[in-house]
Motif scaffolding. Structure first.
Motif, PDB file in Angstrom:
ATOM      1  N   ASP A  23     -10.214   6.632   7.723  1.00 23.79           N
ATOM      2  CA  ASP A  23     -10.001   6.058   8.643  1.00 23.79           C
ATOM      3  C   ASP A  23     -10.625   4.181   9.067  1.00 23.79           C
ATOM      4  O   ASP A  23     -11.521   3.960   8.539  1.00 23.79           O
ATOM      5  CB  ASP A  23     -11.282   6.972   9.869  1.00 23.79           C
ATOM      6  CG  ASP A  23      -9.693   7.978  10.294  1.00 23.79           C
ATOM      7  OD1 ASP A  23      -8.851   7.518  10.416  1.00 23.79           O
ATOM      8  OD2 ASP A  23     -10.697   8.631  10.077  1.00 23.79           O
TER       9      ASP A  23
ATOM     10  N   VAL B 273       5.328   7.224   2.158  1.00 26.69           N
ATOM     11  CA  VAL B 273       5.854   8.295   1.722  1.00 26.69           C
ATOM     12  C   VAL B 273       7.230   7.874   1.322  1.00 26.69           C
ATOM     13  O   VAL B 273       7.322   8.551  -0.344  1.00 26.69           O
ATOM     14  CB  VAL B 273       6.363   9.149   2.621  1.00 26.69           C
ATOM     15  CG1 VAL B 273       7.282  10.763   1.603  1.00 26.69           C
ATOM     16  CG2 VAL B 273       5.381  10.237   3.594  1.00 26.69           C
TER      17      VAL B 273
ATOM     18  N   ARG C 208       5.647   5.486  -1.681  1.00 24.53           N
ATOM     19  CA  ARG C 208       5.000   6.145  -2.399  1.00 24.53           C
ATOM     20  C   ARG C 208       5.609   7.201  -3.864  1.00 24.53           C
ATOM     21  O   ARG C 208       4.979   7.491  -5.220  1.00 24.53           O
ATOM     22  CB  ARG C 208       3.210   7.324  -2.088  1.00 24.53           C
ATOM     23  CG  ARG C 208       2.293   6.220  -1.432  1.00 24.53           C
ATOM     24  CD  ARG C 208       1.585   7.131  -0.804  1.00 24.53           C
ATOM     25  NE  ARG C 208       0.964   6.500   0.286  1.00 24.53           N
ATOM     26  CZ  ARG C 208       0.600   7.128   0.982  1.00 24.53           C
ATOM     27  NH1 ARG C 208       0.974   8.666   1.521  1.00 24.53           N
ATOM     28  NH2 ARG C 208      -0.064   6.519   2.336  1.00 24.53           N
ATOM     29  N   ALA C 209       7.389   6.525  -3.524  1.00 22.80           N
ATOM     30  CA  ALA C 209       7.844   8.019  -4.676  1.00 22.80           C
ATOM     31  C   ALA C 209       8.568   6.252  -5.265  1.00 22.80           C
ATOM     32  O   ALA C 209       8.348   6.915  -6.725  1.00 22.80           O
ATOM     33  CB  ALA C 209       9.331   7.918  -3.710  1.00 22.80           C
TER      34      ALA C 209
ATOM     35  N   MET D 100      -2.254   3.137   0.390  1.00 23.98           N
ATOM     36  CA  MET D 100      -3.103   4.435   0.494  1.00 23.98           C
ATOM     37  C   MET D 100      -4.571   4.471   1.101  1.00 23.98           C
ATOM     38  O   MET D 100      -4.955   4.662   1.599  1.00 23.98           O
ATOM     39  CB  MET D 100      -4.269   4.745  -1.048  1.00 23.98           C
ATOM     40  CG  MET D 100      -2.939   5.504  -2.545  1.00 23.98           C
ATOM     41  SD  MET D 100      -2.524   7.454  -1.369  1.00 23.98           S
ATOM     42  CE  MET D 100      -3.812   8.231  -2.086  1.00 23.98           C
TER      43      MET D 100
ATOM     44  N   GLY E 111      -0.575  10.451  -3.758  1.00 22.91           N
ATOM     45  CA  GLY E 111      -0.029   9.218  -3.986  1.00 22.91           C
ATOM     46  C   GLY E 111       1.306   9.585  -5.311  1.00 22.91           C
ATOM     47  O   GLY E 111       1.942   8.401  -5.207  1.00 22.91           O
ATOM     48  N   ILE E 112       1.928  11.083  -5.128  1.00 24.72           N
ATOM     49  CA  ILE E 112       3.018  10.504  -5.338  1.00 24.72           C
ATOM     50  C   ILE E 112       3.921  10.821  -4.524  1.00 24.72           C
ATOM     51  O   ILE E 112       5.127  11.265  -4.915  1.00 24.72           O
ATOM     52  CB  ILE E 112       3.546  12.094  -6.772  1.00 24.72           C
ATOM     53  CG1 ILE E 112       2.721  12.945  -5.836  1.00 24.72           C
ATOM     54  CG2 ILE E 112       3.071  11.440  -8.072  1.00 24.72           C
ATOM     55  CD1 ILE E 112       2.963  14.426  -7.023  1.00 24.72           C
ATOM     56  N   GLY E 113       3.578  10.732  -3.583  1.00 25.95           N
ATOM     57  CA  GLY E 113       4.627  10.364  -1.729  1.00 25.95           C
ATOM     58  C   GLY E 113       5.068  11.382  -1.219  1.00 25.95           C
ATOM     59  O   GLY E 113       5.978  12.084  -0.590  1.00 25.95           O
TER      60      GLY E 113
ATOM     61  N   ASN F 189       0.286   0.934  -2.497  1.00 31.08           N
ATOM     62  CA  ASN F 189       1.410   2.263  -2.617  1.00 31.08           C
ATOM     63  C   ASN F 189       0.344   2.607  -0.869  1.00 31.08           C
ATOM     64  O   ASN F 189       0.488   3.725  -0.698  1.00 31.08           O
ATOM     65  CB  ASN F 189       1.510   2.842  -3.465  1.00 31.08           C
ATOM     66  CG  ASN F 189      -0.332   3.694  -3.125  1.00 31.08           C
ATOM     67  OD1 ASN F 189      -1.337   3.613  -2.812  1.00 31.08           O
ATOM     68  ND2 ASN F 189      -0.104   4.773  -4.337  1.00 31.08           N
TER      69      ASN F 189
ATOM     70  N   PHE G 123      -5.355   8.272 -10.775  1.00 28.99           N
ATOM     71  CA  PHE G 123      -6.677   8.218 -10.366  1.00 28.99           C
ATOM     72  C   PHE G 123      -7.692   8.061 -11.759  1.00 28.99           C
ATOM     73  O   PHE G 123      -6.846   8.208 -13.045  1.00 28.99           O
ATOM     74  CB  PHE G 123      -6.667   9.316  -9.189  1.00 28.99           C
ATOM     75  CG  PHE G 123      -5.953   8.712  -7.737  1.00 28.99           C
ATOM     76  CD1 PHE G 123      -6.398   8.261  -7.221  1.00 28.99           C
ATOM     77  CD2 PHE G 123      -4.573   9.104  -7.717  1.00 28.99           C
ATOM     78  CE1 PHE G 123      -5.754   7.906  -6.019  1.00 28.99           C
ATOM     79  CE2 PHE G 123      -3.643   9.079  -7.010  1.00 28.99           C
ATOM     80  CZ  PHE G 123      -4.735   8.600  -5.518  1.00 28.99           C
TER      81      PHE G 123
ATOM     82  N   VAL H  64       5.948   3.507  -6.052  1.00 27.93           N
ATOM     83  CA  VAL H  64       4.774   2.830  -6.575  1.00 27.93           C
ATOM     84  C   VAL H  64       3.628   4.446  -7.196  1.00 27.93           C
ATOM     85  O   VAL H  64       2.832   4.615  -5.239  1.00 27.93           O
ATOM     86  CB  VAL H  64       4.753   2.487  -5.600  1.00 27.93           C
ATOM     87  CG1 VAL H  64       3.376   1.480  -5.584  1.00 27.93           C
ATOM     88  CG2 VAL H  64       5.298   1.055  -4.796  1.00 27.93           C
ATOM     89  N   GLY H  65       3.851   4.727  -7.967  1.00 31.04           N
ATOM     90  CA  GLY H  65       2.691   5.161  -8.479  1.00 31.04           C
ATOM     91  C   GLY H  65       1.808   5.475  -8.350  1.00 31.04           C
ATOM     92  O   GLY H  65       1.119   4.118  -8.594  1.00 31.04           O
ATOM     93  N   MET H  66       0.991   6.147  -8.827  1.00 32.29           N
ATOM     94  CA  MET H  66      -0.963   5.819  -8.717  1.00 32.29           C
ATOM     95  C   MET H  66      -1.392   6.963  -9.581  1.00 32.29           C
ATOM     96  O   MET H  66      -0.902   8.330  -9.873  1.00 32.29           O
ATOM     97  CB  MET H  66      -1.152   6.264  -7.508  1.00 32.29           C
ATOM     98  CG  MET H  66      -2.746   5.500  -7.165  1.00 32.29           C
ATOM     99  SD  MET H  66      -3.281   4.890  -5.619  1.00 32.29           S
ATOM    100  CE  MET H  66      -5.157   3.867  -6.623  1.00 32.29           C
TER     101      MET H  66
ATOM    102  N   ARG I 158      -4.861  -0.196  -3.926  1.00 32.65           N
ATOM    103  CA  ARG I 158      -4.673   0.413  -2.903  1.00 32.65           C
ATOM    104  C   ARG I 158      -3.945   0.514  -1.553  1.00 32.65           C
ATOM    105  O   ARG I 158      -2.847   1.049  -1.241  1.00 32.65           O
ATOM    106  CB  ARG I 158      -6.145   1.058  -2.352  1.00 32.65           C
ATOM    107  CG  ARG I 158      -6.323   2.358  -3.428  1.00 32.65           C
ATOM    108  CD  ARG I 158      -8.101   2.798  -3.187  1.00 32.65           C
ATOM    109  NE  ARG I 158      -8.490   3.752  -1.493  1.00 32.65           N
ATOM    110  CZ  ARG I 158      -8.072   4.811  -1.494  1.00 32.65           C
ATOM    111  NH1 ARG I 158      -7.589   5.013  -3.263  1.00 32.65           N
ATOM    112  NH2 ARG I 158      -7.702   5.413  -0.803  1.00 32.65           N
TER     113      ARG I 158
END
Lengths: 270, 580
Positions: free
Chosen positions: A76, A99, A102-103, A71, B466-468, A69, A109, A105-107, A66
């Motif tokens: 907190d 933002v 993350r475009a 995450m 996760g996708i921005g 990207n 779950f 680096v995809g994720m 995590r």
């Protein structure tokens, strides 16, 4: 977790194989509040290959994933230190917009989490918010391409407007992968992508991961040693917040240098 | 091993415990069923009693009267101007029209009694009709007005106990001075005479028993009280003797006083109120109440008995007979009570309506909705999705939860101090009412919205991030739509609560008597108004009996509003509900 502390990492030679370095990690530590979850992790992750993180529960592998990207920002009290560069660009920097990061680096779950919208909208959401398509036709093309890459096109092409949540678990997970690749990322992070799936769906996802390897740098966390052995080219073994050993998958599984790795792989603990 | 498991001692033990567990379960389930049964029964009784009380208020008896709008009466200046028309004596017009219907009523007292058929407030309504169409001046207009509330109740059978007895003989009526002598060929009055004698006897017996009781008690009290009690016993005894004497009818005639049922003979548009019944059961004496009494010989007559004595009701026999006559002539018509919806509050129940309160409620709810829902939802979104978790936000959260439990009258006091005294906003206005109710509704909306946001699975947020998607995109594209059903339900529950709230509005003056409905435009927000629950509260305090039914009717209207509100909530929730 018993008292964890910094452990030295054993690096295999030739860990990168033929690939170039995609992600370079140096001395990354993560703590949640006053509890440190990850200790000074350093490693290089090759491009166009699958890197598997293995280790017992709570060893910090998901936490580390995590970081890639950012995450952890959403939690907190989480603090990340150290350097984490993707293609030489620093990720762990306040100035970097998560933002934008993350475009690329995809994720994916652990549990398939499609949006409660249509299959089409699930895939089109990313391109829409990032403005990747200028016309409806272009968007259609991106959706089709992504679904084809995720191996789902033949199954859903006739019901793109059907709800994404109406698919089976395996299909949902492939839909989520399609959603991730629709924004054209460079790195795809997968956090135990098959743990909620049956063996047949797992096999399909593994097959898909193997195909995606040609175009993306894939980093996955898995609890299944067999899966790591089957799909990954490089394996990193984490234990109690430290990276213990990292090297080519074949070497890690046949000839581990660390006794703890040996013990984990042979099922003596974990 | 062929024997059953029952042979094992340990199994028996388990089985005993199992039976106990099943009994406990059965007990619990039947307790639950009983609880539901009790709740449903109480609810049914509640709604049923309100409905049976309130439904009669939805119909009303209306007096349709041809009124002659003579020019010198309604247009004193003679120029047809509005100012002149406003000075017209419309009540005189109504009085004249009514007197024309009852030419035989001439005595001063009787005439005054006649005007009790309607409320003089109707003169204003007649004026409004004339002002609306001045060409009516000089013509005869068919004016519809509500019958006086007591008479309306009478016609609905809720004021007195009455019955019509069948008769067999022919009736001959002859004049004897001022009185009329009635003679039937049959003993048509016999049953009535016996009935009255029996009831007089029973009443005398009650008095005698009371006298005995008082005497018995007199023996146990101090001497100074004894004389008083003895006097009381003597009084009861004397009354009993008088009653028995009355029942005996020594002169062959049983007098009908105001403490006895009223007996009225109706025939061909005339009515005779009996004053004496002969004990032979075939003759009586009476006075003409309607018509001239020149009846002669007839076989078409009825005996109408009002069992509630005149002394124990608010309306005289005379008024009831006139009312019956007007019904017979088709001038009183029963119909839907349009006044209940087209009028604002009034001192006279027959003219009182919920329009003012309904408009006030609508205006107040508009303010409440447009303030509390957006502010509440965005507060909740910020606190739930964005705010860092620290002492300050904890403090805010605790305070919001506490505000939800604050008695609503406190918000009324706050509104009085802040909105009216400090900000100088008008009293009794829907604007201030809406502001106060918004304060009261906010915590409910915030808590409901936060609960709805919490119920959205975090995986949806992670997927979007996760996708921005940015945090705001994740919230507005994914979290809020999923939370919308819960937010809607919470908001509508909050608004419904506000709709039924009275206490805070008392503080800001919305409890006043307001005879004009506020306009439904922008100006209406600052005009004095009241709201439905306050109207119910005011009416429940009303002195006239007819307000009882109107109170229940207003409750029914409010309930219908609430049910409508909730139906909308359920519909919207179904529409927006999505599974994940």
């Amino acid at each position: 977790m018993i008292d964890a502390e910094v452990q030295p990492t054993v690096y295999h030679k030739n860990a990168l194989g033929d690939s170039s370095v995609k992600v370079a990690v140096r001395d990354v530590s993560v703590s949640y509040g006053d509890k440190q979850a990850l200790f000074n992790v350093s490693l290089d992750i090759p491009d166009k290959s699958v890197t598997a993180f293995i280790g017992p529960s709570g060893c910090g592998k998901s936490t580390f994933l995590r970081c890639m990207n950012r995450m952890n920002d959403t939690i907190d009290g989480a603090r990340v230190s150290g350097s984490l560069k993707i293609d030489g660009a620093e990720v762990n920097d306040r100035a970097v917009d998560p933002v934008v990061l993350r475009a690329s680096v995809g994720m994916v779950f652990q549990k398939p989490n499609p949006f409660p919208k249509s299959i089409y909208d699930n895939v089109a959401y990313g391109p829409r918010i990032h403005g990747l398509a200028s016309s409806r036709d272009e968007l259609d093309a991106i959706v089709e391409q992504s679904l084809r890459k995720a191996g789902l096109w033949s199954e859903v092409s006739d019901r793109l407007q059907g709800p994404g949540t109406g698919l089976s678990g395996g299909q949902q997970q492939r839909l989520v992968i399609a959603r991730a690749i629709a924004v054209n990322p460079e790195v795809i992070l997968m956090d135990e992508p098959c743990s909620a799936l049956d063996p047949i769906a797992t096999a399909k996802i593994e097959e898909l991961i193997d195909e995606l390897r040609e175009n993306y740098c894939i980093i996955m966390v898995t609890h299944s040693m067999q899966q790591a052995a089957r799909v990954s080219q490089m394996t990193a073994f984490f234990h109690m917040g430290s990276l213990i050993e990292v090297g080519p998958t074949e070497e890690i599984f046949t000839n581990p240098l660390e006794p703890r790795t040996q013990d984990y792989i042979t099922g003596r603990f974990g | 091993m062929t024997d059953s498991p029952r042979t094992f001692t340990v199994r028996e033990d388990v089985e005993r415990r199992l039976a106990k567990r099943y009994r406990a379960e059965l007990r619990f389930r039947s307790t639950g069923l009983a609880a539901i049964g009790i709740a449903v029964t109480i609810l049914c009784i509640l709604i049923g009693s309100i409905a049976s009380e309130g439904i009669p208020a939805f119909t009303a008896h209306k007096l349709v009267l041809p009124v002659t709008l003579e020019r010198d009466r309604v247009d004193p200046e003679g120029d047809g101007s509005e100012a002149s028309l406003r000075r017209g004596s419309y009540n005189r017009v109504l009085q004249d029209a009514l007197r024309a219907e009852f030419p035989g009523v001439t005595a001063r007292n009787d005439v005054r009694n006649l005007f009790r058929l309607y409320t003089p407030l109707n003169a204003t309504r007649l004026m409004d009709v004339v002002l609306g169409d001045p060409s009516l001046v000089g013509t005869t207009h068919l004016f519809t007005m509500p019958l006086a509330d007591d008479l309306d109740l009478y016609l609905k059978g809720r004021l007195v106990e009455d019955r019509t007895l069948s008769v067999a003989g022919d009736l001959t009526v002859t004049a004897d001075g001022d009185a009329l002598v009635l003679q039937s060929t049959n003993t048509d009055f016999a049953a009535l005479v016996r009935e009255i004698q029996l009831s007089l006897g029973a009443e005398a017996r009650t008095l005698e028993l009371r006298a005995e009781q008082v005497l018995a008690a007199a023996g146990q009290v101090p001497d100074e009280d004894m004389a008083r009690l003895q006097a009381e016993a003597e009084r009861h005894a004397a009354n009993a003797v008088a009653l028995r004497e009355l029942a005996l009818a020594g002169d062959g005639f049983l007098p009908l006083t105001g403490d006895m049922p009223s007996v009225i003979i109706e025939t061909g548009g005339q009515a005779v109120r009996l004053t004496q019944l002969a004990t032979d059961g075939s003759s009586a004496r009476g006075t003409a109440v309607l018509g001239d009494g020149q009846i002669g010989n007839t076989s078409a007559w009825t005996l109408y008995v009002i069992d509630t004595p005149e002394s124990r009701r608010r309306v005289s026999d005379q008024l009831l007979i006139w009312t019956r006559s007007l019904v017979e002539r088709g001038m009183i018509k029963a119909g839907f009570n349009t006044y209940l919806f087209s009028n604002a509050d009034s001192r006279e129940p027959e003219l009182a309506g919920v329009k003012g309160a309904l408009y006030g409620s609508i205006l107040t709810m508009i303010i409440t909705m447009f303030l509390s829902v957006p502010i509440g939802v965005f507060t909740a979104v910020y606190l739930e999705e964005y705010a860092p978790k620290n002492r300050f936000t904890d403090f805010i959260e605790v305070n919001i939860n506490n505000l939800a439990a604050v008695p609503s009258i406190v918000f009324g006091l706050l509104g009085l101090a802040v909105f009216i005294n400090a900000f100088g906003l008008p009293r009794s206005a829907p604007l201030v009412g809406g502001l106060v109710l918004s304060l009261m509704t906010l915590p409910t909306v915030i808590i409901a919205t936060r609960a709805a946001l919490k119920a959205v699975p975090p995986s949806i947020r992670q997927a979007a991030l996760g996708i921005g998607a940015s945090k705001t995109q994740a919230v507005f594209h994914h979290v809020l739509p999923l939370a919308a059903p819960g937010i809607l339900t919470g908001s509508i529950i909050g608004l419904a609560q506000a709709l039924g709230e009275t206490a805070p509005l008392l503080m800001i003056g919305m409890v006043a008597f307001i005879a004009d409905a506020p306009s439904l435009g922008l100006a209406g927000f600052t005009e004095p108004a009241t709201v439905m629950p306050v109207q119910i509260f005011l009416w429940s305090d009303g002195a006239e009996r007819a307000f009882e039914a109107r109170t229940a009717a207003a409750i029914l209207i409010l309930l219908a509003l609430m049910i409508g509100f909730n139906a909308v909530a359920i519909y919207l929730r179904r529409r927006f509900e999505r599974r994940w």
